[in-house]
Enzyme design. Structure first.
Site, PDB file in Angstrom:
ATOM      1  N   HIS A  99       0.874  -1.174   0.000  1.00 25.22           N
ATOM      2  CA  HIS A  99       0.000   0.000   0.000  1.00 25.22           C
ATOM      3  C   HIS A  99       0.914   1.228   0.000  1.00 25.22           C
ATOM      4  O   HIS A  99       2.010   1.181   0.570  1.00 25.22           O
ATOM      5  CB  HIS A  99      -0.812   0.137   1.282  1.00 25.22           C
ATOM      6  CG  HIS A  99      -1.672  -1.031   1.679  1.00 25.22           C
ATOM      7  ND1 HIS A  99      -1.190  -2.140   2.299  1.00 25.22           N
ATOM      8  CD2 HIS A  99      -3.017  -1.206   1.575  1.00 25.22           C
ATOM      9  CE1 HIS A  99      -2.193  -2.972   2.564  1.00 25.22           C
ATOM     10  NE2 HIS A  99      -3.313  -2.432   2.128  1.00 25.22           N
ATOM     11  N   ASP A 102       2.375   1.997   3.394  1.00 27.55           N
ATOM     12  CA  ASP A 102       3.409   1.096   3.932  1.00 27.55           C
ATOM     13  C   ASP A 102       4.804   1.583   3.579  1.00 27.55           C
ATOM     14  O   ASP A 102       5.770   1.257   4.268  1.00 27.55           O
ATOM     15  CB  ASP A 102       3.330  -0.320   3.329  1.00 27.55           C
ATOM     16  CG  ASP A 102       1.951  -0.916   3.355  1.00 27.55           C
ATOM     17  OD1 ASP A 102       1.183  -0.580   4.268  1.00 27.55           O
ATOM     18  OD2 ASP A 102       1.651  -1.730   2.450  1.00 27.55           O
ATOM     19  N   GLU A 266      -9.131 -13.853   0.062  1.00 23.74           N
ATOM     20  CA  GLU A 266      -8.274 -14.105   1.227  1.00 23.74           C
ATOM     21  C   GLU A 266      -8.898 -15.178   2.119  1.00 23.74           C
ATOM     22  O   GLU A 266     -10.090 -15.131   2.427  1.00 23.74           O
ATOM     23  CB  GLU A 266      -8.086 -12.796   2.008  1.00 23.74           C
ATOM     24  CG  GLU A 266      -7.251 -12.983   3.261  1.00 23.74           C
ATOM     25  CD  GLU A 266      -6.741 -11.677   3.846  1.00 23.74           C
ATOM     26  OE1 GLU A 266      -6.453 -10.750   3.056  1.00 23.74           O
ATOM     27  OE2 GLU A 266      -6.632 -11.602   5.077  1.00 23.74           O
ATOM     28  N   ASP A 307      -4.879 -13.166  10.526  1.00 23.35           N
ATOM     29  CA  ASP A 307      -3.800 -13.067   9.536  1.00 23.35           C
ATOM     30  C   ASP A 307      -2.563 -13.883   9.911  1.00 23.35           C
ATOM     31  O   ASP A 307      -1.433 -13.397   9.853  1.00 23.35           O
ATOM     32  CB  ASP A 307      -3.388 -11.595   9.335  1.00 23.35           C
ATOM     33  CG  ASP A 307      -4.393 -10.814   8.506  1.00 23.35           C
ATOM     34  OD1 ASP A 307      -5.142 -11.432   7.720  1.00 23.35           O
ATOM     35  OD2 ASP A 307      -4.434  -9.576   8.638  1.00 23.35           O
TER      36      ASP A 307
HETATM   37  C1  XUL Z   1      -7.258  -6.484   5.286  1.00 21.90           C
HETATM   38  C2  XUL Z   1      -6.552  -6.939   4.079  1.00 21.90           C
HETATM   39  C3  XUL Z   1      -5.761  -5.920   3.351  1.00 21.90           C
HETATM   40  C4  XUL Z   1      -5.827  -6.074   1.872  1.00 21.90           C
HETATM   41  C5  XUL Z   1      -5.151  -4.953   1.098  1.00 21.90           C
HETATM   42  O1  XUL Z   1      -7.967  -7.467   5.955  1.00 21.90           O
HETATM   43  O2  XUL Z   1      -6.573  -8.099   3.739  1.00 21.90           O
HETATM   44  O3  XUL Z   1      -4.462  -5.980   3.799  1.00 21.90           O
HETATM   45  O4  XUL Z   1      -5.230  -7.268   1.468  1.00 21.90           O
HETATM   46  O5  XUL Z   1      -5.613  -3.701   1.460  1.00 21.90           O
HETATM   47 CO    CO Z   2      -5.732  -9.161   2.166  1.00 19.02          CO
END
Ligand code: XUL
Ligand code: CO
Length: 433
Positions: A99, A102, A266, A307
């Site tokens: 991003h 970052d 994800e 995560d």
């Molecule tokens: C948040 C997430 C983010 C996206 C990119 O849950 O997954 O990091 O991958 O903005």
């Molecule tokens: Co993500």
């Protein structure tokens, strides 16, 4: 060169019996599976934010990590970049993702943010040329800064919409300059905290127009990559509009974008949505919008988006089975949107977390390829629908209810239930994982 990872050599494949922690036991990048190397199948990517920007905080405590690049100067941003590229080299990963927030300190305004992003983009270019590491995707952080607390594209304040649109323009420019293969939009704040103050119709219309502008700009600058939406049902907001793959598809259809935009799926977001990872992947493939994956895992008890790095081969195998069935990645890849636990303080923890995850993914992909090559599962799936292969059954789809009723009466149709054979199928999968 920095000395952050001093003493840690580049990791090599040493085979399953190796006791060297700093090696791959399963990820042999050159190994061919279904006609392609593991490196080309998996297309691993490191997420800049978790490994280099996240300070180790949680809702009950702040920073636990001490990193020499923490701070808000451009010199420190460059030290961060140098360290990141060193880690990419040690791991042998072909891609990274970032991003804007970052990689550069927040400026006083849009102009300063853009100038800083451009400076870092040029710095990345040099590092990318030196190492051969490529950009899987870029994205704009439209959720951390307080200006975005009520959303970016869906903010009630048009000035925030404008700031977000301008920021996406500069992030798309940076991604294009770096040869990024995709551009991601994750709408972390595109949702609501309470319906009591929210105009749902207006917010969705603005989100749709915003996404159309992104696609229009992509074509204007000739960005050849794929635009990806990353679904997530909630967290940080109570409800997010990009809830899951099926919801995103409906949204894309509504705004005429279903052939322009795909999804970045994800694992942890799928679980939060009450689905399995493979469900979301299969759904995207069936709708023709499968793009890329953010690989991680959630804690199944906590109900948070934790995560964590993936560590379950059977789970990952079922996910890659859907990826391979969909034809594999084109512009997409396996981005580790995963972070250390906050007690994992040492530089080597960063390396070992990624190395272990890469091994898990390699095992999962090899198991998935073996399942696909064996063909047993697809044979059993096809047999289940075999009745539909007859001309008679196909003709029925062109009839109406009355003529089908006449057919049932005439032929005395009275169906006999057949087994779904679920346990047999599960036993079959367990032979491979
Ligand atoms: C948040 C997430 C983010 C996206 C990119 O849950 O997954 O990091 O991958 O903005
Ligand atoms: Co993500």
């Amino acid at each position: 060169m920095t000395d952050f990872f001093k003493g840690i050599p580049p990791l090599a494949y040493e085979g399953p019996d190796s006791s060297n922690a700093f090696s791959f036991r399963h990820y042999d990048p050159a190994r061919k599976v279904m006609g392609k190397t593991l490196a080309d199948h998996l297309r691993f990517s490191v997420a800049y934010w978790h490994s280099f920007a996240w300070p180790g905080g949680d809702p009950f405590g702040g920073q636990t990590f001490e990193r020499p690049w923490f701070g808000d100067t451009m010199d420190l941003a460059k030290l961060k970049a140098d360290t990141a590229f060193e880690m990419f080299r040690i791991l042998g990963v072909p891609f990274f993702c970032f991003h804007d927030a970052d990689v550069r300190p927040e400026g006083a305004d849009f102009v300063e943010n853009t100038a800083r992003l451009e400076e870092i983009t040029d710095y990345f270019l040099e590092n990318m040329e030196d190492t051969g590491v490529r950009l899987l995707w870029g994205t704009a952080n439209l959720f951390s800064h307080r200006r975005y607390m009520a959303g970016a594209a869906t903010n009630p304040d048009p000035d925030v919409f404008a700031f977000a649109a301008a920021t996406v323009k500069s992030c798309l420019d940076a991604t294009h300059k770096l040869g990024g293969e995709n551009y991601v939009l994750w709408g972390g704040r595109e949702g609501y905290e309470t319906l009591l103050n929210t105009d749902l119709s207006r917010e969705r219309a603005h989100a749709g127009r915003f996404l159309q502008m992104v696609v229009e700009y992509k074509h204007k600058i000739g960005f050849p990559g794929t635009i990806l939406i990353e679904p997530k049902p909630q967290e940080p907001t109570k409800h997010q509009y990009d809830h899951d793959v099926a919801t995103v598809y409906g949204f894309l259809k509504e705004f005429g974008l279903e052939t322009e935009v795909k999804v970045n799926i994800e694992q942890g977001h799928a679980i939060l949505a009450g689905h399995s990872f493979e469900h979301e992947l299969a759904m995207a493939a069936s709708l023709g919008i499968f793009g890329s994956i953010d690989m991680n895992r959630n804690d199944y008890q906590s109900g948070w988006d934790t995560d964590q790095f993936p560590n379950s081969v059977p789970e990952v195998a079922l996910a890659y089975y859907e990826v391979l069935k969909a034809g594999g990645f084109t512009t997409g890849g396996t981005n580790f949107d995963a972070k250390l636990r906050r007690q994992s303080l040492d530089p080597e923890d960063l390396i070992l977390a990624h190395a272990g995850a890469m091994d898990v993914c390699a095992r999962g992909l090899m198991a998935a390829a073996a399942m696909l090559e064996d063909g047993g599962l697809e044979d059993m799936r096809a047999a289940r629908y075999a009745g539909w292969n007859s001309d008679d059954a196909q003709a029925m789809l062109g009839e109406d209810l009355a003529s089908i009723a006449a057919r049932v009466t005439r032929d005395g149709i009275n169906p006999t239930p057949v087994s779904g054979r679920q346990e047999r199928l599960e036993n079959w999968v367990n032979r491979f994982v």
